[in-house]
Every structure is written in structure tokens, then in C-alpha cells.
Design a protein around this motif. Structure first.
Motif, PDB file in Angstrom:
ATOM      1  N   GLU A  77      40.533  44.749  52.798  1.00  0.00           N
ATOM      2  CA  GLU A  77      39.822  44.462  51.550  1.00  0.00           C
ATOM      3  C   GLU A  77      38.963  43.210  51.665  1.00  0.00           C
ATOM      4  N   ARG A 209      46.309  41.949  42.263  1.00  0.00           N
ATOM      5  CA  ARG A 209      45.090  41.540  41.522  1.00  0.00           C
ATOM      6  C   ARG A 209      45.483  40.758  40.260  1.00  0.00           C
ATOM      7  N   ARG A 217      42.444  39.388  28.454  1.00  0.00           N
ATOM      8  CA  ARG A 217      41.121  39.999  28.276  1.00  0.00           C
ATOM      9  C   ARG A 217      41.210  41.524  28.191  1.00  0.00           C
ATOM     10  N   ASP A 218      41.905  42.132  29.150  1.00  0.00           N
ATOM     11  CA  ASP A 218      41.976  43.595  29.181  1.00  0.00           C
ATOM     12  C   ASP A 218      42.708  44.155  27.974  1.00  0.00           C
ATOM     13  N   HIS A 226      48.155  46.395  31.607  1.00  0.00           N
ATOM     14  CA  HIS A 226      48.493  46.346  33.027  1.00  0.00           C
ATOM     15  C   HIS A 226      48.678  44.910  33.547  1.00  0.00           C
ATOM     16  N   GLY A 280      35.022  35.764  34.944  1.00  0.00           N
ATOM     17  CA  GLY A 280      35.760  36.930  35.441  1.00  0.00           C
ATOM     18  C   GLY A 280      37.197  36.681  35.840  1.00  0.00           C
ATOM     19  N   ARG A 285      42.981  33.708  40.003  1.00  0.00           N
ATOM     20  CA  ARG A 285      42.220  34.881  40.432  1.00  0.00           C
ATOM     21  C   ARG A 285      40.986  34.463  41.241  1.00  0.00           C
ATOM     22  N   ASN A 294      34.821  36.582  48.667  1.00  0.00           N
ATOM     23  CA  ASN A 294      33.813  36.453  47.618  1.00  0.00           C
ATOM     24  C   ASN A 294      33.318  35.000  47.558  1.00  0.00           C
TER      25      ASN A 294
ATOM     26  N   CYS B  12      35.632  43.327  38.052  1.00  0.00           N
ATOM     27  CA  CYS B  12      36.186  43.665  36.747  1.00  0.00           C
ATOM     28  C   CYS B  12      36.100  42.464  35.827  1.00  0.00           C
ATOM     29  N   ARG B  46      42.275  53.961  36.158  1.00  0.00           N
ATOM     30  CA  ARG B  46      43.329  53.814  35.154  1.00  0.00           C
ATOM     31  C   ARG B  46      42.775  54.059  33.748  1.00  0.00           C
TER      32      ARG B  46
END
Lengths: 362, 70
Positions: A77, A209, A217-218, A226, A280, A285, A294, B12, B46
Motif C-alpha cells: 500500500e 485506517r 466525521r463519518d 466504522h 482529512g 491519521r 503521502n 476519504c 461499505r
């Protein structure tokens, strides 16, 4: 899919457990892990600031980067990418860090302080949620820092290589880094234990992750729990750990490396939450993504380190007695910076259905 | 009517957000989503599954094409 859920919960849980253990072995209370505090200590260790109580090359961070890098390479990755508004990311990270140092902790430490009974962190958590909510409003309206593109391979190795070299130097007992004689910077677990804990956390966090800000946020954006499970798992395991070793003390007053000024605890974390959402993810993270190659996230980490140095060079960071006036002003300026950046990013261009124009909004 | 969401180069939550917007617009049919990192692939998958879409994933060099059908 179920395995992924277990992995996220395990990553949070192991971090919570390691945090309790690291404190037992010598880390400051409720600071088994704190990405903001530890980047600030590294900033001091590299003599980027002269605050003598917070200087130490924290092996947890260096090990974490190394672990995440190893995991990313092993799973193929690791990819060198970049070119997505790196300077804007640097700026947003810089001001987010000031917010975190006014609160005294990153989102990971919010959980760890709560798990230790520090109710000031509850106020910080509310601020963090408010900040993420504001950030989500910008994202929903098309805020984007643009696309990253593949870069020559060497780009992806610079950040982890720096960390690995610093880790080797630290493990070999190099004495030219600054190291506090008193204060939080002088409190630390043995180097080898810190490094091992970092390595384990890095591998797990990369595979899962894991992201604290992403969890909140999600949930706000998609009703998706998750990543939030990871955050809650960190909180619950650290709480159980603190209870079982007698490190739990409920209240606002006299909490370790904390202050009781609710307004600035809230606003500091609101700043950190908004800034982190726009870039982000939380500092943890960013560290992981930088280890995955990155380069934008690597620049973000340097922004965090620079922000920490600035905060201590100019007397902005909070102490046990509260937040200095300069720190309060800096938080307000920081909030203006993140809000202006958010609005500028939303109203720069109209959204294009089905994709994102290069450097434009989706 | 094929619709493509190009989320390559994005981290994301953007790929998920763009996919969600496309799903809300299309309601059904076929949507192609292009992503270039595993986290985005997992998250888009998902989301789509949770909203009752069928998924097929094709892997190309450093890229994933996720085809959503409903």
C-alpha cells in the motif's frame, strides 16, 4: 467487512491498553499516547522551541511511523503521492496544533483524559465534535484540497526514512537532542518500551485506517460507525485499564496536565476539529498516511511540528493554570483561518458532477 | 445510463461523499467509481453495500474500478 470492524476495534483497544501501560512505565498521566503533545516534545527535542519542560524525542511517534511504513510496504500500500494543496495543509495543521496545545492534547488524548476521569476533556470532546461538524458542512458543500498524483518513488521514502534514522539515533542513546530535566518532557517510559509500543500501534493503525476525527466525521456525514468504533474502543479499554491500575480520578480540578478553563478547552478543540476535518484526518491519521508515502500528509506533520514550536516560542500553549491571553488570541485567529479557508474552498468554483476538476472542487 | 465518479487521487471522505452524491442522484442503474487507494475502495464499498447496491471490483495497476448496480 466484519474483520475490518474487529481490526478497527482492536487497533483502538490495543492503543488504549498500551497508553495505560506507558503511563505505568513513566509517561505523563493520561498521556500514554498523545500525538500533539509528543510532536511538541519532538519539536523541543530538535530545539525548534526552547520550552525546557517539553523537550524529548518521543520514540512512540518514531516507532509509530516505522510500524505504519513497514505495514504499508508489506501490504503493497506504500505509494508516493502528493500535490494536493500541501501549503494549505501545512497552514491548517499549524493552527490546529495551536488549538490542541491550548486544550492540551490531540483527539487521542481527549479519549485518554476522559478515560482517566478528567471531565475537562468532556468539554474538549464537545468542542471537537462541534469543530468536526463545521468541517463537515464545508465538505458537504464541495470543499476539496484537490487531487494528489503519483510522484517519483523517492518522494514516498523521505518521511519514513527521517523517522527511522531519528529512531535509531534515539535508541542508540544519542545525547545531542534536547531532553527535559523537569516537567512532562522528563517523564517517559524506557526508550525500548516506547519504541515497541509505537511500532505495534503503527502497524495496527495503518491496517485499520484508524482515525479519531474520521470516526466522528463519518458518523455525522454518513451515519457510519466504522471508525467511531475504534475511537470508542480506545476510550473503553483505557477506562477499564485506568480503573484496574487505580489511575482513575473523576473531576475537573487538579487533573494531570490539564486546566479547567472550559471556554478555551472547547474553542481549542473546535479549532482542532475543524482544521483536522478539512485536512482529512486527525494527527494520528496524518502520521500514518505520511508513512504510506503521502507527501502532502508529511508536509501536514511538519505543519503540526512547526505549529507546536510556534506555540511554545510565543507563549501560546496552555499550562495547569489556564490559557495565556496570547493563546486565546491565537485560537481566535486560528478559527478565522480555518473558517476563511473553508469558505474559500467552497466558493472557489461550482461543483462538477461526476468528478473533480484538477485542483478544483468536486 | 452509465455514470462515472472519478475519485482517483482523493483521500476519504471525498470518494465516499462523491459516490453518495451520485447514488442520491441516480437512485438505480449503474455507477462506476474510480479510486486509487485501498482505504477509499473499502469505504466506497461499505457505503454502497449499506445502501443495497451490488458491487463488482476490477483492479488495474494502482487503481480500482468499483461498479455499483441496483
Amino acid at each position: 467487512m466484519q474483520n475490518k470492524k474487529i481490526l478497527v476495534a482492536a487497533a483502538g483497544g490495543v492503543m488504549g491498553l498500551l497508553a495505560v501501560l506507558l503511563v505505568r512505565y513513566g509517561n505523563p498521566a493520561n498521556m500514554g499516547y498523545c500525538i500533539a503533545c509528543f510532536l511538541r516534545d519532538i519539536s523541543g527535542g530538535l530545539k525548534l522551541h526552547r520550552a525546557e519542560t517539553v523537550q524529548y524525542m518521543r520514540p512512540e511517534i518514531l516507532g509509530l511511523i516505522t510500524g505504519a511504513f513497514i505495514a504499508a510496504v508489506y501490504t503493497k500500500e506504500h505509494r508516493a503521492v502528493g500535490g494536493s494543496s500541501s501549503l494549505t495543509r501545512f497552514l491548517l495543521a499549524f493552527v490546529s496544533m495551536i488549538g490542541m496545545l491550548v486544550f492540551l492534547g490531540c483527539p487521542v488524548r481527549v479519549a485518554l483524559r476522559l478515560a482517566g476521569g478528567d471531565l475537562n476533556a468532556g468539554v474538549g470532546l464537545l468542542g471537537l465534535i462541534a469543530g468536526v461538524f463545521i468541517g463537515v458542512q464545508f465538505l458537504n458543500r464541495g470543499f476539496s484540497l484537490g487531487k494528489s498524483v503519483s510522484q517519483p518513488k523517492v518522494n514516498g521514502y523521505i518521511f519514513p526514512a527521517i523517522a527511522i534514522i531519528l529512531l535509531i539515533l534515539t535508541l542508540s542513546g544519542a545525547s545531542f537532542f534536547a531532553a527535559s530535566k523537569t516537567g512532562p518532557g522528563s517523564m517517559h517510559a524506557p526508550v525500548i518500551i516506547s519504541a515497541a509500543a509505537g511500532l505495534i500501534a503503527g502497524i495496527l493503525v495503518q491496517r485499520a485506517r484508524f482515525c479519531t476525527v474520521g470516526g466522528i466525521r463519518d458518523f455525522i456525514m454518513f451515519g457510519d460507525t466504522h471508525l467511531l468504533i475504534g475511537f470508542l474502543s480506545l476510550l473503553v479499554v483505557a477506562f477499564i485499564g485506568n480503573i484496574s491500575v487505580g489511575a482513575f480520578k473523576l473531576g475537573f480540578a487538579g487533573q494531570p496536565i490539564a486546566h479547567t478553563d472550559g471556554v478555551w478547552n472547547f474553542l481549542g478543540m473546535a479549532l482542532a476539529g475543524t482544521g483536522s476535518t478539512l485536512i482529512g484526518g486527525c494527527p494520528l491519521r496524518q502520521l500514518t498516511a505520511a508513512s504510506e508515502g503521502n507527501t502532502d500528509c508529511a508536509v501536514t506533520v511538519f505543519g503540526l511540528i512547526a505549529g507546536a514550536a510556534f506555540a511554545h516560542n510565543f507563549g501560546l500553549a496552555a499550562g495547569p493554570n489556564g490559557v495565556p491571553a496570547a493563546g486565546q488570541a491565537a485560537v481566535l485567529i486560528g478559527l478565522a483561518v480555518v473558517l476563511l479557508t473553508g469558505f474559500a474552498g467552497v466558493y472557489r468554483s461550482k461543483s462538477v458532477p461526476g468528478g473533480v476538476g484538477l485542483g478544483q472542487n468536486g | 445510463m452509465d455514470k462515472t465518479v472519478d475519485a482517483r487521487g482523493l483521500l476519504c471522505p471525498e470518494p465516499v461523499l462523491l459516490t453518495k452524491k451520485a447514488i442520491e442522484k441516480e437512485k438505480g442503474g449503474t455507477i462506476r467509481v474510480l479510486v486509487d487507494n485501498n482505504a477509499a475502495r473499502e469505504n466506497v464499498t461499505r457505503l454502497a453495500k449499506s445502501l443495497g447496491w451490488n458491487i463488482t471490483i476490477t483492479t488495474r495497476e494502482d487503481e480500482y474500478e468499483i461498479v455499483l448496480t441496483k
